[in-house]
Design a protein around this motif. Structure first.
Motif: not given
Length: 641
Positions: A93, A510, A528, A554
């Motif tokens: 992330s 995140e 994120t 993501g």
């Protein structure tokens, strides 16, 4: 009159106090939250046995020793399912790949900071090209990638605003291997590697060759900001690409030297609203590295030395360039050489101090100018182990020719509840000098801005990590303030130019979740949420999103063992809310992509079939050019033990 003077002095005093508290508000916020969380769980701490220094002082992997124990650092391994470096980066992330397919400049972003604001290293050698493309490094020569998020200038000096990325290429080849792949758009990919060892000597060679015609269909009614319909199509032109290169290495105990060469020839198709059917670019680079690792002049003293030289050469041809107001041919080169020396003292029981010296000489030349820059950085770091805490203060000083000196500070903190659960916090300052290309580039779509100023930033993150036998979970909040942020803006229908935003604010959340082998499944999810906004109250764009930074992105992946020899691979990725201009009136369509793969292994053979963009969605890159639709690839690989 005296009363007016007193009132004015009081106003100035209050203004200074207000500015002081605004500057320190962010730093205080992280530690207040950390203190509250600590008080909430204090009962559980009283039940758990205290961790001693010998429980914490575990020897880190060699590749992590250049980072403090209290940094937010991840190791991203290369898997057999990874076709590009983008597949590797997407495992984590906070990392977003900004694709500019039409301009062939896939760039990396960490927590809203672009690749120019990251310290990107290849085997420890700084990459000084601002238009870094992930496609310029084949996965065949990559061993793993080390990513450290957050302000890292206090450890690495210039450019480490959003973090440090160290791409480590392979060294320890245990076998010979050949592989071939063929797929959509007449794409060929050939690669091979071999190694030979005699006593303490080791030689290795790896090479690759790939090409594609890049001719895929796009909808004729596709606009920059609307996915459009699927009624009519045309073929994208001037998108062919041919790459080849390799790496030769020699290793003798702690001495390692390598030479890497790459060349890329490609067409640049342009933008959807301004196609460029005649532009061609040739890119070449080389890197020579000499490492002497873990030399111990004394029993408790460890040192590393690296010497390097690198070059990047670009030749850009546009026969119709003069019609658009710029040269029909443009050539540039960046020649870098330098050294890095680190020394670490490991005698103290709960204290590990280290000192690092970096020198870098950059020479830039193009068709118009020649420029040089010398940069020196001295950084120090101390990892302090105290009970369940790890404290890691760091400090650096950077000197650069014809540029102001910069000093950076950092402090990382880890609280270990037990061996499985820990809280992490990191705050620091960072800075970046403008790159030569940002100042002086004069290449068609991209033009430089000699008025750019250095950008500075401060901020940090707070989060926790939870690790079990087959489960890993991390959650982090980050927030930064940046002064004079440098970012590219669209200045005409097809030209981009870098400017300084006076102020910007970045914050986000995140999350990473990884589930190891559970029955026949492996699962990983990285997502994120971030906001990167103009924070200058005097600007007409105050509060608007900084262009080309997604609000939410993501990736989820699942690997499923169908049997002993067959495995199914599934990947879903998305990116939402990307704007093109500062006024936020031009918004790109959201991207969603699903990939599916099937691999089979038998003894020393591997076969793999991949389908990219399974549902044939009309996704667009960061500048609006449609990306390829559904595509297919078949790979065959043979390993010789």
């Amino acid at each position: 009159m005296d009363d007016e003077v007193v009132v004015q002095a009081e106003k100035q005093r209050l203004t200074k106090i207000k500015m002081y508290f605004m500057l320190n508000n962010l730093f205080c916020k992280f530690y207040v939250i950390l203190f509250i969380l600590g008080r909430v769980v204090i009962f559980f701490l009283s039940l758990a046995p205290a961790l001693h220094a010998e429980d914490i002082l575990v020897t880190a992997p060699r590749e992590l020793e250049n980072f403090s124990a209290a940094t937010n650092t991840s190791v991203l391994p290369v898997k057999s399912t990874d076709r590009t470096l983008a597949d590797i980066f997407n495992q984590s992330s906070g990392i977003y790949l900004s694709q500019s397919y039409g301009l062939k400049e896939d760039t990396l972003s960490i927590r809203g900071f672009s690749n120019a604001q990251l310290k990107i290293l290849i085997d420890g050698v700084p990459l000084e090209q601002s238009g870094f493309s992930l496609n310029e490094i084949p996965t065949d020569i990559v061993d793993k990638i080390i990513v450290s998020r957050g302000p890292m200038s206090s450890l690495y000096g210039n450019s480490a605003m959003g973090g440090v990325v160290n791409i480590l290429t392979k060294k320890n080849y245990e076998s010979s291997k050949v592989a071939a792949s063929y797929g959509s758009f007449a794409s060929w990919d050939l690669k091979g590697q071999t190694a030979y060892s005699v006593d303490a000597y080791r030689y290795y060679l790896v090479s690759y060759y790939n090409r594609t015609n890049g001719r895929y269909r796009i909808r004729t009614d596709t606009s920059l900001y609307d996915p459009g319909s699927k009624d009519t199509f045309h073929i994208i032109e001037n998108n062919a690409q041919e790459n080849f290169g390799g790496k030769l290495g020699f290793q003798l105990q702690k001495l390692h030297t390598s030479l890497t060469l790459n060349q890329k020839d490609r067409g640049i198709p342009g933008l959807i609203e301004h196609p460029t059917p005649h532009i061609h670019e040739r890119y070449r680079d080389y890197r020579f590295v000499l490492n002497f690792d873990d030399y111990k002049p004394m029993e408790n003293l460890s040192s590393d030395l690296m010497l390097f030289e690198s070059g990047q050469f670009t030749n850009y041809k546009d026969p119709q360039g003069e019609q658009n107001g710029f040269a029909s041919e443009y050539a540039s080169r960046i020649h870098s050489r330098g050294a890095a020396f680190k020394i670490k003292y490991i005698s103290f029981e709960n204290l590990i101090p280290s000192l690092r010296f970096d020198f870098l000489r950059d020479d830039f030349a193009d068709s118009y100018i020649q420029k040089s820059r010398d940069t020196y950085t001295v950084s120090s770091n101390v990892d302090i182990y105290w009970g369940n805490f790890i404290f890691a203060p760091s400090l650096s000083r950077t000197f650069a020719s014809q540029l102001p000196q910069e000093q950076s500070y950092g402090l990382g903190t880890v609280y270990m509840f037990n061996a499985e659960f820990s809280l992490k916090s990191q705050v620091g300052t960072s800075f970046r000098y403008p790159k030569f290309e940002e100042l002086y580039l004069a290449r068609g779509f991209m033009v430089g801005n000699p008025d750019l100023k250095p950008e500075t930033s401060y901020g940090g993150d707070l989060g926790f990590a939870w690790t079990l036998t087959k489960f890993q979970g991390e959650l982090s909040y980050f927030e930064y303030r940046t002064q004079n942020l440098i970012d590219y803006q669209l200045i005409s229908g097809f030209q981009f130019k870098p400017y300084n935003f006076r102020k910007s604010k970045t914050r986000g959340l995140e999350m990473d979740v990884k589930l190891g082998k559970f029955f026949a499944f492996e699962f990983a999810n990285a997502i994120t949420w971030q906001e990167v906004r103009d924070n200058d109250k005097t600007s007409a764009f105050y509060g608007n999103y900084i262009p080309m930074k997604p609000w939410l992105y993501g990736r989820s992946s699942i690997n499923y063992d169908l049997s002993r020899h067959f495995q199914l691979h599934y990947v879903f990725a998305f990116a939402k809310s990307r704007f093109v201009n500062r006024s936020n009136t031009l918004k790109l369509a959201d991207n969603y992509s699903t990939d599916l793969g099937l691999s089979a292994t038998l003894d020393s053979y591997l076969a793999r079939f991949d389908v990219r963009n399974l549902f044939d969605r009309n996704n667009v890159d960061v500048r609006g050019l449609p990306l390829p639709g559904r595509s297919y690839f078949l790979t065959l690989e043979k390993t010789f033990l």
